[in-house]
Design an enzyme around this catalytic site. Sequence first.
Site, PDB file in Angstrom:
ATOM      1  N   ASP A 119      94.429  14.077  59.061  1.00  0.00           N
ATOM      2  CA  ASP A 119      95.675  14.484  59.703  1.00  0.00           C
ATOM      3  C   ASP A 119      96.444  13.359  60.391  1.00  0.00           C
ATOM      4  O   ASP A 119      97.507  13.618  60.972  1.00  0.00           O
ATOM      5  CB  ASP A 119      95.392  15.584  60.730  1.00  0.00           C
ATOM      6  CG  ASP A 119      95.018  16.905  60.084  1.00  0.00           C
ATOM      7  OD1 ASP A 119      95.565  17.201  59.013  1.00  0.00           O
ATOM      8  OD2 ASP A 119      94.183  17.631  60.645  1.00  0.00           O
ATOM      9  N   ASP A 181      97.125  19.362  51.388  1.00  0.00           N
ATOM     10  CA  ASP A 181      97.898  18.898  52.536  1.00  0.00           C
ATOM     11  C   ASP A 181      97.840  17.376  52.686  1.00  0.00           C
ATOM     12  O   ASP A 181      98.759  16.748  53.237  1.00  0.00           O
ATOM     13  CB  ASP A 181      97.376  19.508  53.832  1.00  0.00           C
ATOM     14  CG  ASP A 181      96.999  20.975  53.755  1.00  0.00           C
ATOM     15  OD1 ASP A 181      96.498  21.398  52.701  1.00  0.00           O
ATOM     16  OD2 ASP A 181      97.154  21.683  54.758  1.00  0.00           O
TER      17      ASP A 181
END
Length: 408
Positions: A119, A181
């Site tokens: 992330d 993602d």
Amino acid sequence: MKTFVSVFVGMLFAASCISCHSSKENIGDFPVEKEIDYCRAQATLTLFSLPSTDKIPNSVDRGSSSWHYTQVGSWTCGFWPGILWYLYEDTRDSLWEKSARKVSDLILPLAYEKAHSHDSGFIMMTSLGNGYRLTGDLSYKAALLSAADSLAKLYNPKVGTILSWPGMVQEKNWPHNTIVDNMMNLELLFWAARNGGDKRLYDIAVRHAETTMRYQFRPDYSCYHVAVYDTIDGHFIKGVTHQGLSDDSMWARGQAWAIYGYTMVYRETGDPRFLDFARKVSNVYLKCLPADMIPYWDFAAQEFSSVEPRDASAAAITASALLELSTYVADADSAAFYRNQAVAMLENLSSPDYQAGAQNSAFLLHSVGHMNKNVEVDASISYADYYYLEALIRLKRLEKGCSVVTGL
């Protein structure tokens, strides 16, 4: 030498995305300035309601007007400062710059810590990335370079991708897992490679995109949420879901990440394989949309019930991506198609059905965070607002005859 040449080509291609041209795009009658003004008004309400700088707005439950806050280090912590930076870019009002700096400076030390998941790109590029782009603050640049190096440590050369969730290795028995993602986080590596970082970062990003393209998509170009690989010889084991309806369904936000991610990879590389793939993953998404252009949280969910939650966040991400994609497609009719699809999405997102208005101070209603955990279902969510505002600003640039992307 091959690595340096490929990076240099990518730099030239990226540089070509920052200039304006004289011919004005025909966008139509969508009131983009009005909708940006709406976002600015809503963000003002949020900003002056915050109890302290370290309270980072994250989500608002359906029927509520109160924000849930997130902390520095969560994957969503960069979206609020990113919104503030975009408002500064649009207005040049020092209020937004000062506010964006306060939150970005809280995030900055995180760039020097070990990356615990994929992330880093979400966190850093939305906050520090936009901050450096708009101010040239060298402390942001140094932090971005550090974060990119840390993210690259999760790369497995046998597999050819970055490990997304180290915690899932034991919890789910996913030896090396990569979620779709993760395509978004490659932008941090590309940025670092052309801003003084190791050129190997470019190669890692390209290899990740290639491997994901090869294994994480079905024959119809819909994606698995998670690709699981073996760590001994790197072979693909299986594709599964974590946030979608089933292993074989098309989770809406996951497909949106793919559309945005491969469009960005083409921007950074100029490699036509990635442009072609961005169009293919876009087309399967577009052909399955309901009439109002806002997908159900999973495309298969609409087969079971018309009251299944929609996901405005997926629509906002896709609208922003399609505006960029439209500028790379050589065929005028195809370019107009993608642009018009994006505008249609923005028109519906900007309607009373999807704008928060007086209900709360977010921009949008009706997003889904994690349906399978019953978390942020039919809620207002910060990343939906971020990509909605980004799409509006990109559309405004097109109206002025500029590229949708300014130099990062």
